[in-house]
Design an enzyme around this catalytic site. Structure first.
Site, PDB file in Angstrom:
ATOM      1  N   ASN A   1       0.777  -1.318  -0.013  1.00  0.00           N
ATOM      2  CA  ASN A   1      -0.175   0.008  -0.081  1.00  0.00           C
ATOM      3  C   ASN A   1       0.874   1.195  -0.049  1.00  0.00           C
ATOM      4  O   ASN A   1       2.127   1.165   0.287  1.00  0.00           O
ATOM      5  CB  ASN A   1      -0.728   0.160   1.282  1.00  0.00           C
ATOM      6  CG  ASN A   1      -2.087  -0.953   0.957  1.00  0.00           C
ATOM      7  OD1 ASN A   1      -2.568  -1.095   0.036  1.00  0.00           O
ATOM      8  ND2 ASN A   1      -2.450  -1.746   2.418  1.00  0.00           N
TER       9      ASN A   1
ATOM     10  N   CYS B   1      -5.231  -8.094  -3.768  1.00  0.00           N
ATOM     11  CA  CYS B   1      -5.484  -6.708  -4.233  1.00  0.00           C
ATOM     12  C   CYS B   1      -6.349  -7.222  -5.581  1.00  0.00           C
ATOM     13  O   CYS B   1      -5.854  -7.588  -6.366  1.00  0.00           O
ATOM     14  CB  CYS B   1      -4.433  -5.840  -4.590  1.00  0.00           C
ATOM     15  SG  CYS B   1      -4.663  -4.151  -5.631  1.00  0.00           S
TER      16      CYS B   1
ATOM     17  N   ASN C   1      -8.302  -5.174  -7.945  1.00  0.00           N
ATOM     18  CA  ASN C   1      -7.845  -4.403  -9.336  1.00  0.00           C
ATOM     19  C   ASN C   1      -6.427  -4.670  -9.644  1.00  0.00           C
ATOM     20  O   ASN C   1      -6.206  -4.741 -10.841  1.00  0.00           O
ATOM     21  CB  ASN C   1      -8.127  -2.907  -9.003  1.00  0.00           C
ATOM     22  CG  ASN C   1      -9.524  -2.472  -8.648  1.00  0.00           C
ATOM     23  OD1 ASN C   1     -10.336  -3.003  -9.609  1.00  0.00           O
ATOM     24  ND2 ASN C   1      -9.936  -1.926  -7.601  1.00  0.00           N
TER      25      ASN C   1
ATOM     26  N   ASN D   1      -7.966 -10.135   2.485  1.00  0.00           N
ATOM     27  CA  ASN D   1      -7.733  -9.062   3.316  1.00  0.00           C
ATOM     28  C   ASN D   1      -8.911  -8.548   3.814  1.00  0.00           C
ATOM     29  O   ASN D   1     -10.173  -8.781   3.294  1.00  0.00           O
ATOM     30  CB  ASN D   1      -7.025  -8.077   2.394  1.00  0.00           C
ATOM     31  CG  ASN D   1      -8.024  -7.640   1.271  1.00  0.00           C
ATOM     32  OD1 ASN D   1      -8.683  -8.547   0.622  1.00  0.00           O
ATOM     33  ND2 ASN D   1      -7.723  -6.416   0.769  1.00  0.00           N
TER      34      ASN D   1
ATOM     35  N   ASN E   1     -10.440  -2.582   5.607  1.00  0.00           N
ATOM     36  CA  ASN E   1     -10.781  -1.596   4.481  1.00  0.00           C
ATOM     37  C   ASN E   1     -12.509  -1.476   4.489  1.00  0.00           C
ATOM     38  O   ASN E   1     -13.007  -2.333   4.995  1.00  0.00           O
ATOM     39  CB  ASN E   1     -10.575  -2.472   3.025  1.00  0.00           C
ATOM     40  CG  ASN E   1      -9.226  -2.469   2.733  1.00  0.00           C
ATOM     41  OD1 ASN E   1      -8.445  -1.739   2.487  1.00  0.00           O
ATOM     42  ND2 ASN E   1      -8.834  -3.865   3.136  1.00  0.00           N
TER      43      ASN E   1
ATOM     44  N   GLU F   1      -9.675   2.665   1.932  1.00  0.00           N
ATOM     45  CA  GLU F   1      -8.685   1.655   2.041  1.00  0.00           C
ATOM     46  C   GLU F   1      -7.960   1.709   3.208  1.00  0.00           C
ATOM     47  O   GLU F   1      -7.225   2.797   3.312  1.00  0.00           O
ATOM     48  CB  GLU F   1      -8.051   1.460   0.614  1.00  0.00           C
ATOM     49  CG  GLU F   1      -8.791   0.992  -0.371  1.00  0.00           C
ATOM     50  CD  GLU F   1      -7.957   0.434  -1.569  1.00  0.00           C
ATOM     51  OE1 GLU F   1      -6.994  -0.265  -1.357  1.00  0.00           O
ATOM     52  OE2 GLU F   1      -8.478   0.449  -2.668  1.00  0.00           O
ATOM     53  N   ARG F   2      -7.589   0.383   3.687  1.00  0.00           N
ATOM     54  CA  ARG F   2      -6.419   0.469   4.601  1.00  0.00           C
ATOM     55  C   ARG F   2      -5.226   0.867   3.966  1.00  0.00           C
ATOM     56  O   ARG F   2      -5.132   0.154   2.786  1.00  0.00           O
ATOM     57  CB  ARG F   2      -6.330  -1.006   5.205  1.00  0.00           C
ATOM     58  CG  ARG F   2      -5.239  -1.253   6.004  1.00  0.00           C
ATOM     59  CD  ARG F   2      -5.361  -2.832   6.647  1.00  0.00           C
ATOM     60  NE  ARG F   2      -5.097  -3.636   5.477  1.00  0.00           N
ATOM     61  CZ  ARG F   2      -4.772  -4.948   5.610  1.00  0.00           C
ATOM     62  NH1 ARG F   2      -4.956  -5.508   6.892  1.00  0.00           N
ATOM     63  NH2 ARG F   2      -4.751  -5.956   4.608  1.00  0.00           N
TER      64      ARG F   2
ATOM     65  N   CYS G   1     -11.985  -0.139  -5.113  1.00  0.00           N
ATOM     66  CA  CYS G   1     -11.178  -1.238  -4.356  1.00  0.00           C
ATOM     67  C   CYS G   1     -11.913  -2.595  -4.835  1.00  0.00           C
ATOM     68  O   CYS G   1     -12.905  -3.006  -4.493  1.00  0.00           O
ATOM     69  CB  CYS G   1     -11.554  -1.037  -2.917  1.00  0.00           C
ATOM     70  SG  CYS G   1     -10.516  -2.370  -1.916  1.00  0.00           S
ATOM     71  N   GLY G   2     -10.815  -3.346  -5.428  1.00  0.00           N
ATOM     72  CA  GLY G   2     -11.450  -4.678  -6.227  1.00  0.00           C
ATOM     73  C   GLY G   2     -11.895  -5.479  -5.209  1.00  0.00           C
ATOM     74  O   GLY G   2     -12.920  -6.223  -5.030  1.00  0.00           O
TER      75      GLY G   2
HETATM   76  N1  LIG Z   1      -5.569  -1.556   0.813  1.00  0.00           N
HETATM   77  C1  LIG Z   1      -5.944  -3.044   0.781  1.00  0.00           C
HETATM   78  C2  LIG Z   1      -5.138  -3.707  -0.397  1.00  0.00           C
HETATM   79  C3  LIG Z   1      -5.363  -3.051  -1.788  1.00  0.00           C
HETATM   80  C4  LIG Z   1      -6.837  -3.725  -2.173  1.00  0.00           C
HETATM   81  C5  LIG Z   1      -7.613  -2.899  -3.324  1.00  0.00           C
HETATM   82  N2  LIG Z   1      -6.828  -1.822  -3.618  1.00  0.00           N
HETATM   83  C6  LIG Z   1      -7.893  -3.900  -4.327  1.00  0.00           C
HETATM   84  O1  LIG Z   1      -8.219  -3.511  -5.342  1.00  0.00           O
HETATM   85  O2  LIG Z   1      -8.435  -4.869  -3.836  1.00  0.00           O
HETATM   86  C7  LIG Z   1      -5.531  -3.642   1.915  1.00  0.00           C
HETATM   87  O3  LIG Z   1      -4.767  -3.290   2.572  1.00  0.00           O
HETATM   88  O4  LIG Z   1      -6.300  -4.708   2.251  1.00  0.00           O
END
Ligand SMILES: N[C@H](CCC[C@H](N)C(=O)O)C(=O)O
Length: 336
Positions: free
Chosen positions: A71, A80, A82, A169, A205, A223-224, A232-233
């Site tokens: 991150n 992640c 996306n 996550n 998140n 988002e975390r 955020c996917g």
């Molecule tokens: N910030 C998220 C990681 C990126 C997830 C997000 N960008 C996605 O597309 O799933 C976490 O610390 O769990």
């Protein structure tokens, strides 16, 4: 010299670094320093990004590479969604394959190229799993039960219900009305649960979702390790599962859902079986820039002399045209 790629999925933007092209891979502390430096809107490149996607070799069967996710604040995430679409495209083009697996921290995930969403808007489908609801997935103090599914939590907010799902996550989800979606609560709650707290000591998140109709949502995520992102996917995937679980008349297992977000739109399919749930996330995998930088400088998180060029295709403009062509959507009033 090494080439990095600036990429996005639903305008959730990342720098992608294929470490197999380096003389020496970066150490973990170097990756953390690089993420903090490079993604920062001021000290970084190209107005920064939401994180870096690190591609390493994998020795697992039918797996073309390993993806790690750092991150913007330097914290590492287990997944992640996306980002995995953009890593899948990168590996598909590097190894001339359209269906394979990518190794992530906790699982090797199935990915495949899909038909373009529009001209110059390539698309990939990625598996989001494992899915967990229980305490081992969330190191949070008991909120009065083994799981948190569609339950009120006064400590988070009055008048809302929450669902916690790890994919893997951690995600906290609530279905809200327009006023709440546009108010300060999402930012306040997201910031609060990503400071030391008794519920999510590893952070979380936080996604708010509005129901637009049968199998249609608008999702916004704090988002975390980043803060607000365009999409955020894993957040949209976890929210799709929560939708099918908590609003079964409107969200359907096994049917394609359309998930709008501030950065565009993705599709999800929630696959539910006795054994396990998995979610399919389908959406763009766009490359916007190539960045050339000296290996040694990368190890020192020094990108001041990096040169960035717009990627040969006009993919950013194509993606923006795709978004401009999306139907305007409005929430339906849903009795909570
Ligand atoms: N910030 C998220 C990681 C990126 C997830 C997000 N960008 C996605 O597309 O799933 C976490 O610390 O769990």
């Amino acid at each position: 010299m090494v080439v990095l790629h600036k990429v996005h999925g639903s305008q959730n933007r990342f720098f992608l670094l294929d470490q197999t092209t380096l003389e020496q891979p970066l150490t973990d502390p170097e990756l953390v320093a690089l993420a903090q430096q490079m993604t920062h809107p001021k000290t970084g490149l190209l107005n920064g990004a939401d994180g870096i996607l690190v591609v390493n070799a994998s020795n697992h069967d039918n797996v073309l590479g390993q993806m790690r996710v750092i991150n913007a604040d330097g914290s590492e995430a287990s997944m992640c969604g996306n980002g995995l679409r953009t890593v899948s495209r990168y590996l598909a083009e590097k190894y001339h394959s359209n269906q394979f697996k990518v190794e992530t921290l906790t699982a090797d995930l199935q990915v495949s190229r899909q038909s373009d969403l529009a001209t110059d808007v390539p698309a990939f489908s990625v598996e989001i799993s494992p899915v967990r609801f229980n305490q081992t997935a969330f190191p949070f103090d008991h909120l009065g039960g083994e799981t948190l599914i569609d339950a009120p939590v006064r400590a988070f907010a009055d008048g809302l219900t929450f669902t916690a799902i790890a994919v893997p996550n951690p995600h906290l989800i609530s279905f809200v009305d327009t006023t709440t979606m546009n108010g300060p609560l999402l930012g306040d709650l997201g910031a609060r649960l990503n400071r030391p707290n008794r519920y999510f000591p590893d952070g979380v998140n936080v996604s708010f979702a509005q129901i637009l109709g049968p199998d249609q949502l608008f999702v916004r995520t704090f988002e975390r390790g980043v803060g607000f992102t365009n999409a955020c996917g894993t957040g949209m995937s976890a929210t799709s599962l929560a939708f099918a679980m908590t609003h079964p008349q409107l969200g359907h297992f096994g049917r394609q859902m359309t998930i709008y977000n501030p950065g565009g739109m993705v599709k999800t399919v929630v696959h539910h079986s006795k054994a396990r749930d998995t979610i399919e996330l389908i959406g763009n995998a766009t490359e916007t820039h190539l960045i050339t930088v000296d290996d040694a400088q990368l190890h020192q998180a020094n990108v001041t002399e990096a040169t960035a060029t717009v990627a040969t295709t006009h993919e950013e403009a194509a993606y923006e045209a795709f978004v401009a062509g999306l139907p305007s959507v409005s929430a339906i009033a849903v009795k909570e």
